[in-house]
Design a protein around this motif. Structure first.
Motif, PDB file in Angstrom:
ATOM      1  N   ILE A 162       0.855  -0.985  -0.251  1.00  0.00           N
ATOM      2  CA  ILE A 162      -0.219  -0.246   0.471  1.00  0.00           C
ATOM      3  C   ILE A 162       0.758   1.376   0.243  1.00  0.00           C
ATOM      4  O   ILE A 162       1.489   1.351   1.203  1.00  0.00           O
ATOM      5  N   THR A 163       0.421   1.776  -1.182  1.00  0.00           N
ATOM      6  CA  THR A 163       1.862   3.270  -1.213  1.00  0.00           C
ATOM      7  C   THR A 163       0.123   4.506  -1.100  1.00  0.00           C
ATOM      8  O   THR A 163      -0.913   4.607  -1.255  1.00  0.00           O
ATOM      9  N   TYR A 164       0.867   5.597  -0.853  1.00  0.00           N
ATOM     10  CA  TYR A 164       0.397   7.040  -0.736  1.00  0.00           C
ATOM     11  C   TYR A 164      -0.244   7.141  -2.209  1.00  0.00           C
ATOM     12  O   TYR A 164       1.485   7.758  -2.763  1.00  0.00           O
ATOM     13  N   PRO A 165      -0.625   8.180  -2.567  1.00  0.00           N
ATOM     14  CA  PRO A 165      -0.326   8.730  -3.855  1.00  0.00           C
ATOM     15  C   PRO A 165      -0.542  10.183  -3.953  1.00  0.00           C
ATOM     16  O   PRO A 165       0.526  10.549  -5.526  1.00  0.00           O
ATOM     17  N   ASP A 166       0.290  10.637  -3.348  1.00  0.00           N
ATOM     18  CA  ASP A 166       1.506  12.252  -2.985  1.00  0.00           C
ATOM     19  C   ASP A 166       1.582  12.168  -4.133  1.00  0.00           C
ATOM     20  O   ASP A 166       2.299  12.275  -4.468  1.00  0.00           O
ATOM     21  N   GLN A 167       1.860  13.630  -4.674  1.00  0.00           N
ATOM     22  CA  GLN A 167       2.439  13.745  -6.179  1.00  0.00           C
ATOM     23  C   GLN A 167       3.340  15.070  -5.772  1.00  0.00           C
ATOM     24  O   GLN A 167       3.027  15.957  -4.640  1.00  0.00           O
ATOM     25  N   PHE A 168       4.581  15.354  -6.090  1.00  0.00           N
ATOM     26  CA  PHE A 168       5.635  16.314  -5.864  1.00  0.00           C
ATOM     27  C   PHE A 168       4.729  17.681  -6.695  1.00  0.00           C
ATOM     28  O   PHE A 168       4.311  17.792  -7.486  1.00  0.00           O
ATOM     29  N   PHE A 169       5.491  18.683  -5.236  1.00  0.00           N
ATOM     30  CA  PHE A 169       5.114  20.110  -6.104  1.00  0.00           C
ATOM     31  C   PHE A 169       6.209  21.100  -5.391  1.00  0.00           C
ATOM     32  O   PHE A 169       6.958  20.722  -4.968  1.00  0.00           O
ATOM     33  N   ILE A 170       6.257  22.993  -5.969  1.00  0.00           N
ATOM     34  CA  ILE A 170       7.432  23.131  -5.513  1.00  0.00           C
ATOM     35  C   ILE A 170       6.873  24.312  -4.536  1.00  0.00           C
ATOM     36  O   ILE A 170       5.431  24.745  -5.019  1.00  0.00           O
ATOM     37  N   MET A 171       7.162  24.643  -3.473  1.00  0.00           N
ATOM     38  CA  MET A 171       6.104  25.481  -2.484  1.00  0.00           C
ATOM     39  C   MET A 171       7.131  26.819  -2.926  1.00  0.00           C
ATOM     40  O   MET A 171       8.366  27.111  -2.283  1.00  0.00           O
ATOM     41  N   ASN A 172       6.760  28.094  -3.142  1.00  0.00           N
ATOM     42  CA  ASN A 172       7.478  29.517  -3.023  1.00  0.00           C
ATOM     43  C   ASN A 172       8.456  29.210  -3.632  1.00  0.00           C
ATOM     44  O   ASN A 172       9.323  29.636  -2.753  1.00  0.00           O
TER      45      ASN A 172
END
Length: 358
Positions: A162-172
């Motif tokens: 089981i994995t989490y589907p959260d994706q990469f993003f750039i903050m500020n």
């Protein structure tokens, strides 16, 4: 000094690499992306039985130096399915039970991905006198079925990852945010070092082994195996370490480390003074600012796996400050990543110039 700066192609690789799944014990898909990226910059690629990947420059040299990271990410495993189709889990690595409730998940089955959520009783239904905190015994996954048979027919069984589907993003503009920055950011860094060596036509006097190990999160297993295979003379490990300026962390115990202030050079029994001092001298001479961190007994990284293998390997650790380790919103500062690439690259040049041995 050649100042390394991430470009759009580098960011695209990092995003693709982080978004792909590579749970401990099944790192193949993430490893494929890493191998494909590094292949143009090495002379040879090899993998072992459990999936550790190695890109080699100057493979005929008898003197072998490793730069290393690990590809595996923490996850969960299906441990028990109730007659009502509710799924209970066990850890695959150091997954944090406290962040699980209300998170979306993906179960990896032979029939494909099955989507679900970590459920949790609504606040209205909980008595304050009987309030329970999430723990590995009571967190559960709901995949929207009515019974166990439906779950099994979807391909779910005990042992599925089981994995989490959260994706990469750039903050500020400055922070990279993603699951699995521990330690795919290290894999990104060592791949970029290989790229810099080739683009700058560096003629190495030693064999360089760029290693992306598996199964670090369950006991440094991949590094232990590959060290026996390569039998290196030197190993420079890169991993993440805690940003201790985040709330609720005691600096007197965990050290004083902050994102944005540069890579972290480690002190521990497994870290050889000669290699560490060479790295520090390189940082000072090239004006690469850095931080220091003490680990009293062991670093908890692949450093120990290399240092104490074979007859002993000269080993050192360069870490990247990280916020919120083992969550789905791990954070690293772009500048720390760039400075770590530069530091490893310049250290290799320094070793090449004096052909450092022992």
């Amino acid at each position: 000094m050649i100042n390394y700066s991430m470009n759009s192609d580098s960011i695209k690789f990092l995003e693709k690499y982080l978004n792909e799944f590579s749970p401990t014990g099944d790192e193949r898909e993430g490893q494929k992306i890493w191998i494909n990226h590094i292949s143009p910059y090495v002379e040879k690629i090899q993998t072992d039985l459990y999936g550790t990947a190695v890109g080699i420059i100057n493979p005929d040299s008898t003197y072998k130096l490793i730069i290393e990271a690990h590809v595996d990410e923490i996850s969960w495993s299906v441990n028990y399915i109730t007659e009502e189709g509710i799924i209970y889990v066990s850890r695959n690595g150091g997954s944090d039970h406290q962040i699980a409730p209300s998170k979306r998940i993906i179960i990896h089955t032979e029939k494909g991905f099955v989507h679900g959520v970590f459920g949790w009783p609504a606040i209205h239904t909980r008595k304050s006198s009987e309030e329970k905190s999430p723990n590995v015994d009571n967190i559960f996954v709901d995949i929207g079925v009515s019974n166990k048979t439906e779950a099994i027919n979807m391909g779910v069984h005990v042992g599925c990852v089981i994995t989490y589907p959260d994706q990469f993003f750039i903050m500020n503009h400055n922070y990279f945010v993603s699951r699995a920055l521990d330690n795919k950011i290290g894999g990104f860094i060592i791949a970029e070092v290989a790229k810099m060596l080739i683009e700058n036509s560096i003629d190495l006097k030693f064999g360089l082994y760029i290693v992306n190990s598996v199964q670090e999160e369950v006991g440094l297993k991949g590094a232990k195996m590959i060290s026996q295979t390569i039998q290196p003379n030197v190993a420079i490990v890169t991993d993440v370490t805690h940003d201790t300026c985040s709330p609720m962390i005691d600096k007197k115990i965990q050290g004083d480390i902050k994102c944005g202030l540069g890579p972290v050079i480690g002190y521990a029994p497994s870290i050889h003074k000669n290699i560490r001092e060479l790295i520090i001298n390189t940082a000072n001479s090239k004006k690469i600012y850095f931080q220091r961190l003490v680990s009293s007994r062991y670093t908890g990284t692949d450093t120990e796996a290399f240092a104490y293998s074979n007859k002993g390997v000269l080993s050192a650790l360069i870490s990247i400050p990280l916020k919120y380790m083992h969550t789905t919103v791990e954070m690293v500062h772009k500048k720390d990543v760039e400075l770590t690439v530069s530091l490893i690259y310049e250290t290799l040049l320094a070793m090449n110039n004096q052909f450092f041995i022992g």
